[in-house]
Design a protein around this motif. Structure first.
Motif, PDB file in Angstrom:
ATOM      1  N   GLU A 169     -11.467   1.557   0.177  1.00 21.85           N
ATOM      2  CA  GLU A 169     -10.738   1.517  -1.464  1.00 21.85           C
ATOM      3  C   GLU A 169     -11.623   0.483  -2.299  1.00 21.85           C
TER       4      GLU A 169
ATOM      5  N   GLU B 161      -5.345  -3.100  -5.380  1.00 17.18           N
ATOM      6  CA  GLU B 161      -6.619  -3.038  -4.428  1.00 17.18           C
ATOM      7  C   GLU B 161      -7.379  -4.125  -4.760  1.00 17.18           C
TER       8      GLU B 161
ATOM      9  N   HIS C 265      -5.973  -6.300  -2.062  1.00 14.09           N
ATOM     10  CA  HIS C 265      -6.374  -5.989  -1.305  1.00 14.09           C
ATOM     11  C   HIS C 265      -8.065  -5.905  -0.690  1.00 14.09           C
TER      12      HIS C 265
ATOM     13  N   GLU D 214       0.653  -0.874  -0.783  1.00 14.84           N
ATOM     14  CA  GLU D 214      -0.087   0.186   0.231  1.00 14.84           C
ATOM     15  C   GLU D 214       0.857   1.160   0.052  1.00 14.84           C
TER      16      GLU D 214
ATOM     17  N   HIS E 135       1.864   3.056  -3.468  1.00 12.39           N
ATOM     18  CA  HIS E 135       1.009   3.770  -4.309  1.00 12.39           C
ATOM     19  C   HIS E 135       1.252   4.904  -4.154  1.00 12.39           C
TER      20      HIS E 135
END
Ligand code: FE2
Ligand code: FE2
Length: 246
Positions: free
Chosen positions: A132, A162, A165, A84, A87
């Motif tokens: 997200e 994502e 995730h 993460e 990003h």
């Protein structure tokens, strides 16, 4: 979530830690003045939202893993946080190359950060997955709103990560809720759906220029965000929403 699932997620995040996705160099990188004006403030707000130390999440995961005897969870969350954290620099490099100003604060970012700190792992994940799910819709819209090849590939890269995730978080959230009575689960789903709808409404208000350019109006944007919620977190209706969520 059984230990087999955790092993699969651990393999996934370990593999991508060793082979991080990146935006290839040499892509066409032209952003028109008009595009720049359209996206500058919006992309800066999302770039700010992508910045996270992850310390609160890691602490919550450590506590949870100890209580529930799930040691692999801590390593997965560490790798997840590391992924993460790539990003924000990916977006920052693009912004710097196009002289788009960074933001150091925005009230929506402040609200999400405060909300995540309110309780344990499950609550944190509910807030995070909301951001997200909406982020996936937003990055796809940003990709559609620009002709810049580099920005398009950057958006696809972010969406790709994502996707994993929210897959991991939703599986964990569904497992955490599985032992609760049906009516409690239904109430929690409704509360979370309402939260996602409210957050999506705020994102619409603050990013509507980009979203409109991608063809959204308020109603279709809310519908897309709620379809994401249904697909990942409402397993009974998720199959119906499958087509519109993807
Ligand atoms: Fe992200
Ligand atoms: Fe993420």
């Amino acid at each position: 979530m059984v230990s087999d699932d955790l092993r699969i997620w651990l393999n996934h995040f370990e593999y991508h830690a060793e082979h991080p996705r990146c935006v290839p160099s040499g892509l066409a990188d032209h952003l028109t003045d008009e595009e720049q004006r359209l996206i500058a403030s919006s992309i800066a707000t999302f770039q700010l939202g992508e910045q996270s130390e992850g310390a609160t999440l890691l602490r919550a995961a450590q506590r949870f893993a100890r209580t529930h005897h799930l040691p692999p969870l801590v390593r997965i969350v560490e790798l997840f946080i590391r992924e993460e954290q790539r990003h924000a620099p990916l977006l920052r490099r693009f912004m710097e190359d196009h002289r788009i100003a960074l933001k150091s604060s925005h009230w929506t970012d402040w609200v999400f950060r405060r909300a995540r700190r309110l309780a344990g792992l499950e609550f944190y994940l509910h807030v995070l997955i909301c951001a997200e799910l909406i982020g996936k819709v937003y990055y796809r819209a940003l990709e559609a709103a620009t002709g810049c090849e580099r920005l398009k590939v950057l958006c696809r890269t972010l969406v790709c990560e994502e996707l994993a995730h929210v897959g991991f978080e939703s599986q964990l959230l569904l497992a955490l809720g599985a032992s609760r009575p049906g009516p409690v689960r239904a109430l929690m789903r409704l509360a979370h759906r309402t939260f996602v709808a409210g957050a999506a409404g705020i994102v619409w208000l603050t990013h509507r220029a980009v979203l409109r350019r991608a063809g959204y109006n308020l109603r279709s944007f809310l519908r897309s965000c709620l379809a994401q919620h249904a697909f990942y977190l409402e397993p009974t209706t998720g199959a119906i929403a499958h087509t519109s969520a993807r």
